[in-house]
Design a protein around this motif. Structure first.
Motif, PDB file in Angstrom:
ATOM      1  N   VAL A  30      55.880  52.710  65.448  1.00  0.00           N
ATOM      2  CA  VAL A  30      54.738  52.043  64.666  1.00  0.00           C
ATOM      3  C   VAL A  30      53.885  52.854  65.166  1.00  0.00           C
ATOM      4  O   VAL A  30      53.437  53.471  66.119  1.00  0.00           O
ATOM      5  CB  VAL A  30      54.606  50.330  66.060  1.00  0.00           C
ATOM      6  N   VAL A  32      50.166  51.916  65.341  1.00  0.00           N
ATOM      7  CA  VAL A  32      48.636  50.322  65.741  1.00  0.00           C
ATOM      8  C   VAL A  32      47.256  51.266  65.502  1.00  0.00           C
ATOM      9  O   VAL A  32      46.830  50.672  64.233  1.00  0.00           O
ATOM     10  CB  VAL A  32      48.319  50.766  66.999  1.00  0.00           C
ATOM     11  N   GLN A  35      48.799  50.577  61.102  1.00  0.00           N
ATOM     12  CA  GLN A  35      49.625  48.809  61.342  1.00  0.00           C
ATOM     13  C   GLN A  35      50.963  48.678  60.635  1.00  0.00           C
ATOM     14  O   GLN A  35      51.061  47.187  59.802  1.00  0.00           O
ATOM     15  CB  GLN A  35      48.539  48.358  60.578  1.00  0.00           C
ATOM     16  N   MET A  37      55.298  50.374  60.141  1.00  0.00           N
ATOM     17  CA  MET A  37      56.805  51.170  60.741  1.00  0.00           C
ATOM     18  C   MET A  37      57.006  51.839  60.025  1.00  0.00           C
ATOM     19  O   MET A  37      57.440  50.844  59.218  1.00  0.00           O
ATOM     20  CB  MET A  37      57.033  49.671  62.161  1.00  0.00           C
ATOM     21  N   VAL A  51      53.257  46.148  59.437  1.00  0.00           N
ATOM     22  CA  VAL A  51      52.884  45.325  60.496  1.00  0.00           C
ATOM     23  C   VAL A  51      51.682  44.504  61.136  1.00  0.00           C
ATOM     24  O   VAL A  51      50.663  45.107  60.391  1.00  0.00           O
ATOM     25  CB  VAL A  51      53.650  45.751  62.189  1.00  0.00           C
ATOM     26  N   THR A  53      49.877  44.679  65.051  1.00  0.00           N
ATOM     27  CA  THR A  53      49.789  44.366  66.671  1.00  0.00           C
ATOM     28  C   THR A  53      48.639  43.300  67.038  1.00  0.00           C
ATOM     29  O   THR A  53      48.384  42.821  66.107  1.00  0.00           O
ATOM     30  CB  THR A  53      50.005  46.013  66.759  1.00  0.00           C
ATOM     31  N   THR A  60      49.094  45.615  72.312  1.00  0.00           N
ATOM     32  CA  THR A  60      50.352  45.722  72.694  1.00  0.00           C
ATOM     33  C   THR A  60      50.439  47.710  73.368  1.00  0.00           C
ATOM     34  O   THR A  60      49.605  48.657  73.157  1.00  0.00           O
ATOM     35  CB  THR A  60      50.132  46.457  70.929  1.00  0.00           C
ATOM     36  N   ILE A  96      59.237  43.138  69.210  1.00  0.00           N
ATOM     37  CA  ILE A  96      59.168  43.502  67.545  1.00  0.00           C
ATOM     38  C   ILE A  96      59.732  41.635  66.984  1.00  0.00           C
ATOM     39  O   ILE A  96      61.170  41.718  67.129  1.00  0.00           O
ATOM     40  CB  ILE A  96      60.007  43.797  66.849  1.00  0.00           C
ATOM     41  N   SER A 110      48.586  39.367  66.120  1.00  0.00           N
ATOM     42  CA  SER A 110      49.418  39.830  67.138  1.00  0.00           C
ATOM     43  C   SER A 110      48.576  39.604  69.410  1.00  0.00           C
ATOM     44  O   SER A 110      47.578  39.461  69.113  1.00  0.00           O
ATOM     45  CB  SER A 110      50.631  40.133  67.605  1.00  0.00           C
ATOM     46  N   CYS A 113      53.154  41.229  70.532  1.00  0.00           N
ATOM     47  CA  CYS A 113      54.336  41.863  70.042  1.00  0.00           C
ATOM     48  C   CYS A 113      54.036  42.742  68.510  1.00  0.00           C
ATOM     49  O   CYS A 113      52.858  42.861  67.848  1.00  0.00           O
ATOM     50  CB  CYS A 113      54.833  40.362  69.995  1.00  0.00           C
ATOM     51  N   ILE A 114      55.027  42.915  68.475  1.00  0.00           N
ATOM     52  CA  ILE A 114      54.687  43.790  67.189  1.00  0.00           C
ATOM     53  C   ILE A 114      55.725  42.557  65.928  1.00  0.00           C
ATOM     54  O   ILE A 114      56.568  42.330  65.824  1.00  0.00           O
ATOM     55  CB  ILE A 114      55.326  44.966  67.181  1.00  0.00           C
ATOM     56  N   VAL A 140      55.953  53.366  69.713  1.00  0.00           N
ATOM     57  CA  VAL A 140      54.100  52.842  69.845  1.00  0.00           C
ATOM     58  C   VAL A 140      53.334  53.587  69.760  1.00  0.00           C
ATOM     59  O   VAL A 140      53.470  54.123  71.533  1.00  0.00           O
ATOM     60  CB  VAL A 140      53.834  51.271  70.172  1.00  0.00           C
TER      61      VAL A 140
END
Length: 142
Positions: A30, A32, A35, A37, A51, A53, A60, A96, A110, A113-114, A140
């Motif tokens: 991932v 961040v 954003q 994965m 994703v 985060t 995260t 995840i 979030s 979490c992912i 991550v």
């Protein structure tokens, strides 16, 4: 004779090796800042998914972990039983998992979490079941 015995032993090992070992390693990486994965199997990228985060004020964690446990129909004990379908826990309460807030994917949203589109979470969950949680590496990074 010794060579034949050794060959027979090797062949018996090949045919009795657990499926998790044969299936190879799975990596969920991932980014961040993007954003995104990226999922790798046996060193080859096989998926790239948006994703979400952690939103502002949440975090995260960054780092590397092995998958810990799976929960297909998980409900959050921390956030009013919020649905967390196809959860793959990797560090404490961090997982995840799928989300019904798909319009927010691709940006932080979030509590840490992912989040993935539920169909993608289902795919990753199934792949993790196939290889075993110990063969899933979660990375991550920024």
């Amino acid at each position: 004779m010794k060579i034949l015995s050794a060959a027979a032993l090797c062949l018996s090992f090949v045919f009795t090796t657990p499926a998790a070992v044969e299936a190879g390693r799975l990596i969920a990486k991932v980014d961040v800042s993007e954003q995104v994965m990226r999922v790798y199997k046996d060193g080859k990228q096989i998926h790239k998914w948006r994703v979400s985060t952690a939103r502002k004020g949440k975090y995260t964690p960054r780092g590397q972990w092995r998958g810990k446990h799976l929960s297909k129909n998980h409900k959050s004990s921390l956030y009013n039983n919020a649905p967390m379908p196809y959860s793959i826990f990797y560090s404490g309460n961090f997982a995840i998992h799928g989300t019904n807030q798909t319009s927010r994917l691709g940006r932080p949203a979030s509590a840490g979490c992912i989040r993935l589109h539920t169909s993608n979470a289902r795919k990753l969950f199934a792949m993790t079941q196939q290889v075993g949680t110990r063969n899933l590496k979660v990375i991550v990074q920024n």
